[in-house]
Write an enzyme that holds these catalytic residues in place. Structure first.
Site, short mmCIF file in Angstrom:
data_model
loop_
_atom_site.label_atom_id
_atom_site.label_comp_id
_atom_site.label_asym_id
_atom_site.label_seq_id
_atom_site.Cartn_x
_atom_site.Cartn_y
_atom_site.Cartn_z
N ARG A 145 -9.22 -1.75 12.73
CA ARG A 145 -8.23 -2.15 12.08
C ARG A 145 -7.46 -1.24 11.69
O ARG A 145 -6.13 -0.79 11.85
CB ARG A 145 -8.09 -4.03 11.57
CG ARG A 145 -6.39 -3.84 11.92
CD ARG A 145 -7.11 -5.49 10.87
NE ARG A 145 -7.62 -5.51 9.53
CZ ARG A 145 -7.45 -6.79 8.53
NH1 ARG A 145 -7.56 -7.39 8.89
NH2 ARG A 145 -8.16 -6.47 7.16
N LYS A 196 -2.06 -2.76 8.47
CA LYS A 196 -2.18 -2.33 7.10
C LYS A 196 -1.58 -2.04 6.49
O LYS A 196 -2.75 -0.49 5.44
CB LYS A 196 -3.61 -2.96 6.70
CG LYS A 196 -4.08 -3.61 5.91
CD LYS A 196 -5.44 -4.17 5.85
CE LYS A 196 -5.95 -4.88 4.13
NZ LYS A 196 -5.17 -6.18 3.34
N GLU A 199 2.42 -16.44 7.45
CA GLU A 199 1.46 -15.97 6.33
C GLU A 199 2.24 -15.78 4.92
O GLU A 199 2.81 -16.00 4.45
CB GLU A 199 0.72 -14.70 6.51
CG GLU A 199 1.44 -13.54 6.91
CD GLU A 199 -0.07 -12.31 7.13
OE1 GLU A 199 -1.02 -12.41 6.99
OE2 GLU A 199 0.21 -11.44 7.53
N1 PLP Z 1 -2.76 -11.12 5.67
C1 PLP Z 1 -2.51 -10.19 4.79
C2 PLP Z 1 -0.93 -9.62 4.29
C3 PLP Z 1 -3.81 -9.61 4.44
O1 PLP Z 1 -3.12 -8.77 3.21
C4 PLP Z 1 -4.86 -9.27 4.20
C5 PLP Z 1 -5.56 -8.99 3.75
O2 PLP Z 1 -6.90 -8.38 3.97
C6 PLP Z 1 -5.30 -10.41 5.04
C7 PLP Z 1 -4.19 -11.35 5.59
C8 PLP Z 1 -6.89 -11.42 4.78
O3 PLP Z 1 -7.44 -9.95 6.23
P1 PLP Z 1 -9.15 -10.10 6.03
O4 PLP Z 1 -9.84 -11.33 6.41
O5 PLP Z 1 -9.52 -9.15 7.91
O6 PLP Z 1 -8.94 -9.99 4.74
C1 COI Z 2 -7.95 -8.40 1.45
O1 COI Z 2 -7.92 -9.80 1.68
O2 COI Z 2 -8.36 -7.32 1.08
C2 COI Z 2 -6.15 -7.43 0.81
O3 COI Z 2 -6.36 -6.51 1.45
C3 COI Z 2 -5.41 -8.96 0.33
C4 COI Z 2 -4.86 -7.83 -0.79
C5 COI Z 2 -3.62 -8.67 -1.40
C6 COI Z 2 -5.64 -7.68 -2.00
#
Ligand code: PLP
Ligand code: COI
Length: 341
Positions: free
Chosen positions: A82, A184, A220
């Site tokens: 990612r 991200k 989201e």
């Molecule tokens: N959506 C956003 C905007 C995020 O910052 C995160 C965190 O990483 C997620 C979703 C969840 O992603 P993940 O499950 O890969 O941590």
């Molecule tokens: C995560 O879940 O790792 C994120 O980057 C989300 C952030 C809002 C802490």
């Protein structure tokens, strides 16, 4: 290594510098070998790309101590991939994915005394990130970059742990169609700060963002994807090109189908449908699965039947199975668990 003397059970989601972090620099078209550093500070040009035009991105993943005392992390290859997608969209140089995972492993191993013990309720949060470190004054990509990985022990992202949250429908948009919502980029979070401060001032835990084009579909929150459960027990998650492809959400959809025998679908979710759902949760590395009890749309309350005291029953099953896999008490699908030491 002996564990640090930390009150693991009372940690919040905050930053605590640990002993070592990984640092690698990109110059003249190539990444250097990188090294572990004890220096938690960064010195860069006042004109660095990150400072002028916010050229930065990050990832987040966790390391866990298993019941039998191993230290593992969860699907780091997906975070590496990612971040590579993010870098391509931001005109940043990709940090090679295999070396990326090795850097994460090195950092966790070098700070193993900070990995919270099994059953403590805390985990080690790992933050890989990259920024334009070279000077730019015309709007263009930086010529130099730094990639770093640090880690910090954390407790629950939302105060109150697994107590159901109250969220509001935001009037601000998080991501434009064809914008950067699916990657991200640091800038996605900078522009969400006003919305989250305002939400907190009004007593809400988070914002529910709708699609920017029509404001009719669920996207989201600022830091997590949504999962919903229908009254007949089906797991539903919003599909959109402008949300972050959460690794937790992708894993949960697999767990729902393959471990729990539930129907699980990723599809557009009209906001009008939300009042029909039985359960709602926010999922992500930091959020794990945080249940939502109430959604407020400009004064109109949607109270989820799962209530304001506990997680709904399906959410709880998903939570227990996912965390069981992450912490080694439930057998993981092939390739999900990365052994560190
Ligand atoms: N959506 C956003 C905007 C995020 O910052 C995160 C965190 O990483 C997620 C979703 C969840 O992603 P993940 O499950 O890969 O941590
Ligand atoms: C995560 O879940 O790792 C994120 O980057 C989300 C952030 C809002 C802490």
């Amino acid at each position: 290594m002996e564990k640090k003397n930390i009150d693991w059970g009372n940690l919040g989601f905050g930053y605590m510098p640990t002993t070592k972090r990984f640092v690698s620099n990109y110059k003249d078209g190539a990444w250097d070998e990188g090294y572990l550093s004890t220096d938690a500070t960064v010195q860069i040009s006042e004109c660095a790309g990150v400072l002028q035009y916010s050229q930065s991105c990050f990832e987040g993943l966790k390391a866990y101590t298993t019941e039998d005392g191993r230290i593992v992390c969860f699907r780091p290859d997906l975070n590496a991939a990612r971040m590579a997608d993010t870098c391509r969209r931001l005109e940043m140089p990709v940090y090679p994915e295999d070396t990326w995972v090795e850097a994460v492993k090195q950092v966790v191993a070098a700070n193993s005394d900070y990995v919270p013990p099994y059953g403590s309720g805390a985990t080690l949060y790992i933050r890989p990130f990259m920024f334009g470190s070279g000077p730019v004054i015309g709007v263009s990509p930086s010529g130099e970059y730094q990639f770093r990985v640090f880690c910090t022990p954390v407790g629950p992202y939302f105060k109150g742990g697994v107590k159901p949250l109250t969220i509001r429908v935001s009037d601000y948009d998080r991501a434009a169609p064809h914008g950067t919502g699916h990657i991200k980029a640091g800038l996605n979070y900078a522009m969400s700060l006003h919305a989250i401060v305002e939400a907190h001032e009004q007593g809400y835990d988070e914002n529910m963002y709708l699609d920017a084009a029509t404001r009719t579909k669920v996207e989201e929150t600022g830091g997590a994807n949504f999962i919903f459960v229908t009254k007949d027990g089906k797991v539903v998650t919003p599909k959109s090109d402008s949300i972050l492809p959460s690794i937790t959400r992708r894993s949960l959809m697999y767990v729902a189908k393959e471990y729990l025998g539930l129907e699980a679908e990723e599809r557009e979710v009209p906001f009008d449908e939300v009042k029909e759902f039985a359960e709602c949760g926010l999922c992500g590395t930091a959020a794990v699965i945080s249940p939502v009890g109430k959604i407020v749309d400009h004064g109109k309350e949607i109270c989820l039947p799962s209530g304001m005291t506990d997680m709904g029953p399906v959410t709880k099953k998903l939570y227990d199975t996912l965390t069981g896999i992450q912490m080694g008490s439930i057998k993981a699908p092939e390739g999900w668990i990365c052994e560190i030491c």
